[in-house]
Design an enzyme around this catalytic site. Structure first.
Site, PDB file in Angstrom:
ATOM      1  N   GLU A  88      -3.553 -80.602 -30.048  1.00  0.00           N
ATOM      2  CA  GLU A  88      -4.959 -80.298 -29.752  1.00  0.00           C
ATOM      3  C   GLU A  88      -5.796 -80.017 -30.984  1.00  0.00           C
ATOM      4  OE1 GLU A  88      -2.339 -78.690 -28.421  1.00  0.00           O
ATOM      5  OE2 GLU A  88      -2.856 -77.729 -26.528  1.00  0.00           O
ATOM      6  N   ASP A 139      -0.279 -77.902 -25.799  1.00  0.00           N
ATOM      7  CA  ASP A 139       0.365 -76.626 -25.478  1.00  0.00           C
ATOM      8  C   ASP A 139       1.231 -76.700 -24.218  1.00  0.00           C
ATOM      9  OD1 ASP A 139      -0.764 -75.403 -27.662  1.00  0.00           O
ATOM     10  OD2 ASP A 139      -2.498 -74.642 -26.574  1.00  0.00           O
ATOM     11  N   ASP A 152       1.522 -75.382 -21.282  1.00  0.00           N
ATOM     12  CA  ASP A 152       1.054 -74.757 -20.048  1.00  0.00           C
ATOM     13  C   ASP A 152       0.285 -75.794 -19.241  1.00  0.00           C
ATOM     14  OD1 ASP A 152      -1.312 -75.038 -21.446  1.00  0.00           O
ATOM     15  OD2 ASP A 152      -1.679 -72.894 -21.704  1.00  0.00           O
ATOM     16  N   GLU A 162      -2.885 -76.324 -18.762  1.00  0.00           N
ATOM     17  CA  GLU A 162      -4.003 -76.949 -19.468  1.00  0.00           C
ATOM     18  C   GLU A 162      -3.492 -77.969 -20.477  1.00  0.00           C
ATOM     19  OE1 GLU A 162      -8.010 -76.901 -18.856  1.00  0.00           O
ATOM     20  OE2 GLU A 162      -6.610 -75.458 -18.028  1.00  0.00           O
ATOM     21  N   TYR A 205       4.054 -68.928 -28.490  1.00  0.00           N
ATOM     22  CA  TYR A 205       2.857 -69.285 -27.727  1.00  0.00           C
ATOM     23  C   TYR A 205       2.289 -68.056 -27.028  1.00  0.00           C
ATOM     24  CZ  TYR A 205      -0.255 -72.071 -24.821  1.00  0.00           C
ATOM     25  OH  TYR A 205      -1.360 -72.617 -24.212  1.00  0.00           O
ATOM     26  N   ARG A 251      -0.091 -67.700 -24.603  1.00  0.00           N
ATOM     27  CA  ARG A 251      -0.524 -67.694 -23.194  1.00  0.00           C
ATOM     28  C   ARG A 251       0.726 -67.733 -22.315  1.00  0.00           C
ATOM     29  NH1 ARG A 251      -4.201 -71.303 -25.659  1.00  0.00           N
ATOM     30  NH2 ARG A 251      -6.261 -70.344 -25.887  1.00  0.00           N
ATOM     31  N   HIS A 261       8.942 -70.148 -20.168  1.00  0.00           N
ATOM     32  CA  HIS A 261       8.182 -69.601 -21.293  1.00  0.00           C
ATOM     33  C   HIS A 261       8.882 -68.377 -21.861  1.00  0.00           C
ATOM     34  CE1 HIS A 261       4.017 -71.468 -20.138  1.00  0.00           C
ATOM     35  NE2 HIS A 261       4.993 -72.356 -20.223  1.00  0.00           N
TER      36      HIS A 261
END
Length: 855
Positions: free
Chosen positions: A10, A83, A85, A87, A306, A308, A352
């Protein structure tokens, strides 16, 4: 050797860090976030076609997309590495959808929770495919939010103010803030009294003092709630015939477990409490630490995992490394016999990890030279919390002394003192931050208490009482609001900061001294939404939707099935909301029958970009009523306005209004129409002004306008804005002061291209020499219009009234003639013009209180 593998992440920072780890056969590019989304100014969801989304490529990412397509043509393999997740998965899927027709390469999904050489190598060895279930979950959330936002916001525009919006989850967060504020407003403080005594134990050195607090009287919980009883109790203790004596002494061991490592919400809370960081700032700094920091000659490396995440799981390798570090630096006693394990909540993604340093041996002090102050503080907090999570329990000794005295009133007053001492610090050696963000310290009196014995005498050094009042619940901070959202199952790690940020950006919630409170607009928006759509903006329902999104990701629920179930309920709620305030069937029938008597309708009229056709509108409302037996509150207000406008053709209007029960509504509509007519009249351009406007706009005829430019996502186009002003003014509507101020700025900016600048400056009411200093660009002052003699007479006459009617409550409103008149009088005396609506109300009031000819 040229790169034959394309890796897409990203951000440029992430690309830079990874490029040092992969070698020459990999080309690393950044997508700069989402490159495709629902359209910005269009609904973009085909509800009838199973909620099919209409995705469009981001215009602001056009060059990025072009670069990615070019690189994709040359690649043999394309690694999608956003990432780990929902999103990130959605970004990976959109990248694949955009690039698949421009390449023969295969697409491979790689995910990693930390950016280190080992983690990246492992991710590429264990690559896979895009997880479509996770994509579906993100897609469902996006469409869900679009359905709510696009269909609720127009209701807000019609009832509160144009341009505001309602978010599905943000509105529930706003509701929590508003309800807490109302709790505070409704709170009634209760008086209570504390009694504090300083005692010197008989056997202790002279400088050793115990501070103790009254806990019970005659074995019952302390309850003194007035000054008289407090004074009597204090006197009774002071006048006691016998001294204080130790009645009971208990010393108990206490063990405290280490806290789990951070997850997103707890990191945001701890950073807010102990560092004063906002949730969004915390996430920005954590993103920097995750994506990579330059650590000298070795190049950038990710310093934390990470950020989140809602999982407290820790990789075995990281756990072993942490235990080894603790043993080496603190000693074997600080390492628990078995590793500490923590249980995540049921909705957490166990794949995670918790937020932790990627290398526990990189202490905050070692990292300090490479970090700015904020990065250092946050890294230190994360490092200390992770280290603490793998350390032994803290062992403490808690001692409580109960010391009694029999007062002169023969009541037994029991005072209590508690002190805690840490006998083995365990995890507290590195992390002893309490929930308020303060460093915990041992009490100063445990040694004194430990030397006491039952029956020991204690002498009073001084005693005092304090009047106190119970306090309302505190306003939310960002941290405590996030904790509340999380405890209610609202939002997820990737959304907490956005939720809290959005309600502040929209000015629904203000932050003062770190605390959140609703603005006047926030109250209005919340009250309207909760009143009109109570089910949709319920805390429990919002949490249930989060659970359904989780179920989509787990493969238990289809995303279109979920949206369809929601939409069937939603359209019922929406229709009910539109019908709130709708008139009774009898009122509508009476009004429509009356309006059918109009013989001569005004011709259709264009105002701005809209065309107004009274007759056509009336026919559409009548047709709707015949079909549905109801109309909306907004339509009712509009046809009341028609009745006022065509009053001359409706002699039975007042009689019909009385019989059908809408007289008050008709009066209000009359005032609104008068106000609108006055406004249109005030804004109409006179023939003299039209000539001035022609000269003004003509002065700019030779200007070569600057090309449009985009700043912070917003496009500024001088020519387009100028032409809109020109169209408005020459179309018969005056320019506002703000619009004239913008033209003043244009005049100064392009003065070199305006030969008649001196004449232009005169038209604009500014000095040609000082134009560049006219930052405000205000229009020239105009003398106040003389006061209306009729209004002056009414004001003078009504100022003599002493016998006003008592205030009357109607529904939620209180009508107080005296207060209302005084507010109008003050406005009038200050030289501020009354609006037509205010004039109408004043004259109506004068009819009640003044005799004919009195004004």
């Amino acid at each position: 050797m040229g790169a034959n593998s394309l890796v897409i992440v990203e951000s440029p920072a992430k690309a830079k860090t990874i490029s040092k780890m992969l070698g020459a056969n990999y080309q690393i590019l950044a997508s700069m976030g989402h490159i495709r989304d629902l359209p910005e100014h269009k609904f973009g969801v085909d509800i009838k076609n199973n909620f099919a989304p209409e995705y469009v490529e981001s215009k602001s990412r056009a060059n990025v997309i072009k670069q990615l397509k070019s690189a994709a043509k040359k690649a043999d393999h394309i690694y999608l590495a956003p990432d780990p997740d929902r999103e990130g998965e959605a970004i990976a899927w959109h990248l694949r959808e955009i690039l698949k027709d421009h390449t023969k390469a295969d697409f491979i999904r790689v995910t990693f929770h930390e950016i280190t050489k080992t983690a990246i190598a492992k991710a590429f060895q264990n690559s896979g495919q895009v997880d479509i279930r996770r994509v579906d979950s993100q897609q469902a959330r996006r469409i869900l939010d679009r359905l709510v936002g696009y269909q609720i916001s127009p209701l807000l525009w019609s009832q509160i103010e144009k341009g505001i919006s309602a978010g599905r989850v943000q509105s529930v967060a706003l509701r929590l803030v508003v309800e807490r504020e109302r709790e505070i407003q409704a709170f009634e403080p209760q008086e209570y009294w504390n009694f504090i005594v300083n005692l010197h134990p008989e056997q202790a050195p002279a400088d050793k003092i115990i501070e103790s607090k009254l806990a019970k009287i005659n074995g019952n919980k302390l309850s003194i709630d007035n000054a008289e009883d407090a004074a009597r109790a204090l006197a009774a203790i002071k006048e006691a015939a016998t001294p204080f004596r130790v009645a009971d002494l208990k010393s108990l061991p206490k063990r405290r477990n280490a806290p789990p490592p951070f997850i997103t919400s707890t990191l945001q809370q701890a950073a807010s409490s102990s560092l004063g960081f906002s949730a969004s700032r915390t996430m920005r700094i954590a993103q920097d630490l995750y994506e990579g920091i330059e650590l000298g000659a070795g190049g950038p490396v990710g310093m934390i995992t990470y950020m989140r995440t809602d999982s407290v799981a820790i990789a075995r390798e990281a756990q072993d490394a942490c235990r080894h570090f603790v043993a080496t630096n603190f000693g074997a006693a600080y390492v628990p016999e078995k590793p500490n394990f923590y249980k995540s909540k049921s909705s957490a993604q166990e794949a995670h990890e918790a937020i932790r340093p990627t290398d526990v041996t990189m202490t905050p002090d070692m990292a300090r030279p490479f970090l700015d102050d904020a990065q250092y503080k946050l890294y230190s907090l994360i490092w200390r919390r992770f280290l603490a999570s793998q350390m032994s329990q803290a062992q403490q000794q808690q001692t409580t002394a109960e010391i009694e005295i029999t007062g002169s009133d023969r009541n037994i007053y029991m005072f209590r003192t508690t002190a805690t001492v840490t006998t083995f610090p365990g995890f507290l050696a590195v992390y002893k931050i309490d929930e308020n963000g303060d460093e915990e310290n041992d009490d100063a009196t445990p040694e004194i208490l430990g030397n006491l014995h039952p029956g020991d005498r204690c002498d009073i050094r001084n005693i005092r009482n304090e009047q106190k009042f119970t306090e309302p619940p505190p306003r939310f901070s960002e941290a405590s609001l996030i904790r509340e959202l999380e405890s209610n199952g609202i939002g997820r790690p990737s959304t907490y900061a956005t939720i809290v940020n959005t309600i502040q950006e929209r000015l629904y919630v203000l932050k003062e001294q770190g605390r959140l409170h609703p603005s006047e607009l926030g109250f209005k928006v919340n009250d309207f939404l909760v009143h009109t759509l109570p089910d949709l903006f319920q805390v429990g329902f919002t949490a249930e939707m989060e659970t359904r999104l989780d179920e989509i990701e787990e493969g238990k629920l289809g995303w279109t099935d979920m949206l369809n179930d929601f939409y069937q309920e939603f359209i019922k709620w929406l229709q009910a909301a539109k019908n709130i305030g709708a008139p009774s069937e009898g009122k509508i029938e009476a009004m429509l029958k009356l309006l059918n008597l109009i013989n001569k309708w005004n011709p259709a009229e264009k105002r701005g970009n809209r065309k107004y056709d009274d007759h056509k509108f009336f026919n559409s409302v009548e047709e709707q009523f015949h079909k549905e037996k109801t109309i909306t509150a907004k339509q009712w207000q509009a046809i009341l306005g028609l009745a006022v406008t065509y009053r001359a053709q409706l002699p039975a209007l007042n009689e019909t209004a009385d019989l059908a029960g809408f007289s008050e509504e008709l009066e209000e509509a009359t005032a609104k129409v008068m106000e609108l007519q006055q406004k249109l009249s005030d804004n109409a351009v006179t023939s003299d002004q039209e000539e001035e406007y022609k000269k003004l706009f003509g002065a700019f005829s030779d200007v070569k306008w600057d090309a449009p430019e985009t700043r912070r996502g917003r496009t500024y186009d001088d020519q387009k804005l100028f032409e809109s002003f020109k169209k408005q003014a020459l179309g018969g509507k005056k320019l506002s002061d703000k619009q004239v101020a913008v033209i003043v700025k244009f005049a100064e900016k392009y003065r070199g291209q305006i030969p008649t600048f001196t004449d232009l400056a005169a038209i604009l009411g500014i000095s040609a020499q000082t134009a560049e200093n006219s930052a405000e660009g205000a229009t020239p002052a105009t003398p106040s219009a003389p006061a209306d003699p009729e209004i002056t007479g009414i004001m003078n006459a009504m100022s003599q009234i002493t016998n006003w009617n008592a205030p009357v409550s109607k529904g939620k409103r209180v009508y107080d003639d005296k207060s209302f008149f005084e507010s109008l009088k003050k406005q009038f005396d200050d030289g501020r013009k009354l609006s037509p609506k205010q004039v109408f109300a004043l004259k109506k009031m004068a009819g009640k209180y003044l005799k004919p000819g009195q004004a």
